[in-house]
Write a protein that holds these residues in place. Sequence first.
Motif, PDB file in Angstrom:
ATOM      1  N   GLU A 112       0.858  -1.178   0.000  1.00 14.62           N
ATOM      2  CA  GLU A 112       0.000   0.000   0.000  1.00 14.62           C
ATOM      3  C   GLU A 112       0.901   1.236   0.000  1.00 14.62           C
ATOM      4  OE1 GLU A 112      -3.928   0.194   2.348  1.00 14.62           O
ATOM      5  OE2 GLU A 112      -2.453   1.211   3.598  1.00 14.62           O
ATOM      6  N   MET A 113       0.749   2.090  -1.022  1.00 18.51           N
ATOM      7  CA  MET A 113       1.645   3.238  -1.184  1.00 18.51           C
ATOM      8  C   MET A 113       0.846   4.519  -1.408  1.00 18.51           C
ATOM      9  SD  MET A 113       4.205   1.440  -3.935  1.00 18.51           S
ATOM     10  CE  MET A 113       2.877   0.884  -4.998  1.00 18.51           C
ATOM     11  N   HIS A 114       1.448   5.657  -1.012  1.00 13.91           N
ATOM     12  CA  HIS A 114       0.846   6.954  -1.299  1.00 13.91           C
ATOM     13  C   HIS A 114       1.261   7.429  -2.687  1.00 13.91           C
ATOM     14  CE1 HIS A 114      -0.759   7.583   2.712  1.00 13.91           C
ATOM     15  NE2 HIS A 114       0.371   7.090   3.181  1.00 13.91           N
ATOM     16  N   ASP A 115       2.474   7.068  -3.103  1.00 10.50           N
ATOM     17  CA  ASP A 115       3.001   7.459  -4.403  1.00 10.50           C
ATOM     18  C   ASP A 115       3.737   6.263  -5.012  1.00 10.50           C
ATOM     19  OD1 ASP A 115       4.056   8.677  -6.636  1.00 10.50           O
ATOM     20  OD2 ASP A 115       5.339  10.070  -5.545  1.00 10.50           O
ATOM     21  N   PRO A 116       3.260   5.747  -6.135  1.00  3.16           N
ATOM     22  CA  PRO A 116       3.899   4.550  -6.702  1.00  3.16           C
ATOM     23  C   PRO A 116       5.303   4.798  -7.240  1.00  3.16           C
ATOM     24  CG  PRO A 116       2.270   5.400  -8.223  1.00  3.16           C
ATOM     25  CD  PRO A 116       2.159   6.214  -6.962  1.00  3.16           C
ATOM     26  N   LYS A 117       5.647   6.052  -7.506  1.00  6.61           N
ATOM     27  CA  LYS A 117       6.972   6.354  -8.056  1.00  6.61           C
ATOM     28  C   LYS A 117       8.071   6.166  -7.012  1.00  6.61           C
ATOM     29  CE  LYS A 117       5.293   9.405 -11.621  1.00  6.61           C
ATOM     30  NZ  LYS A 117       4.066  10.122 -11.425  1.00  6.61           N
ATOM     31  N   THR A 118       7.769   6.483  -5.747  1.00  6.60           N
ATOM     32  CA  THR A 118       8.778   6.355  -4.697  1.00  6.60           C
ATOM     33  C   THR A 118       8.948   4.902  -4.258  1.00  6.60           C
ATOM     34  OG1 THR A 118       7.205   6.690  -2.896  1.00  6.60           O
ATOM     35  CG2 THR A 118       8.272   8.650  -3.795  1.00  6.60           C
ATOM     36  N   GLY A 119       7.879   4.147  -4.306  1.00  2.00           N
ATOM     37  CA  GLY A 119       7.936   2.752  -3.875  1.00  2.00           C
ATOM     38  C   GLY A 119       7.863   2.584  -2.369  1.00  2.00           C
ATOM     39  N   ASN A 120       7.762   3.691  -1.628  1.00  2.00           N
ATOM     40  CA  ASN A 120       7.649   3.612  -0.172  1.00  2.00           C
ATOM     41  C   ASN A 120       6.237   3.199   0.194  1.00  2.00           C
ATOM     42  OD1 ASN A 120      10.265   4.538   0.090  1.00  2.00           O
ATOM     43  ND2 ASN A 120       9.631   6.673   0.269  1.00  2.00           N
ATOM     44  N   GLY A 121       6.138   2.228   1.083  1.00  3.02           N
ATOM     45  CA  GLY A 121       4.821   1.789   1.495  1.00  3.02           C
ATOM     46  C   GLY A 121       4.906   0.666   2.486  1.00  3.02           C
ATOM     47  N   GLN A 122       3.768   0.083   2.757  1.00  5.11           N
ATOM     48  CA  GLN A 122       3.659  -0.947   3.762  1.00  5.11           C
ATOM     49  C   GLN A 122       3.106  -2.219   3.130  1.00  5.11           C
ATOM     50  OE1 GLN A 122       1.057   0.274   6.901  1.00  5.11           O
ATOM     51  NE2 GLN A 122       2.117  -0.980   8.394  1.00  5.11           N
ATOM     52  N   HIS A 123       3.750  -3.352   3.417  1.00  2.96           N
ATOM     53  CA  HIS A 123       3.278  -4.633   2.913  1.00  2.96           C
ATOM     54  C   HIS A 123       2.104  -5.101   3.755  1.00  2.96           C
ATOM     55  CE1 HIS A 123       6.355  -5.681  -0.067  1.00  2.96           C
ATOM     56  NE2 HIS A 123       7.138  -4.907   0.657  1.00  2.96           N
ATOM     57  N   LYS A 124       1.080  -5.600   3.080  1.00  2.63           N
ATOM     58  CA  LYS A 124      -0.120  -6.081   3.762  1.00  2.63           C
ATOM     59  C   LYS A 124      -0.607  -7.366   3.107  1.00  2.63           C
ATOM     60  CE  LYS A 124      -1.603  -1.657   5.510  1.00  2.63           C
ATOM     61  NZ  LYS A 124      -2.748  -0.843   5.840  1.00  2.63           N
ATOM     62  N   HIS A 125      -1.557  -8.018   3.758  1.00  2.73           N
ATOM     63  CA  HIS A 125      -2.103  -9.281   3.290  1.00  2.73           C
ATOM     64  C   HIS A 125      -3.632  -9.218   3.387  1.00  2.73           C
ATOM     65  CE1 HIS A 125      -2.253 -13.645   2.704  1.00  2.73           C
ATOM     66  NE2 HIS A 125      -3.203 -13.639   3.608  1.00  2.73           N
TER      67      HIS A 125
END
Length: 70
Positions: A39-52
Amino acid sequence: MKLEQGQIWKTNPETHSHNGKPLYLRIVQLERLSVDYKEMHDPKTGNGQHKHATKKQFCRMIKGAELSEG
């Protein structure tokens, strides 16, 4: 709609959002009944949290979402 590994979905803010802004969900691992996603706020940065989630839950989150070219 066919889910595939690597797809990036821009969510509909009315269905799944953070502070009213859409989120981007990238499918990391796709199994028969479950989805691991980031789950990301901006797909270009790739920063986010893995979820299931189960496939059913994931499909509810992307209801009204658009598939991003990513």
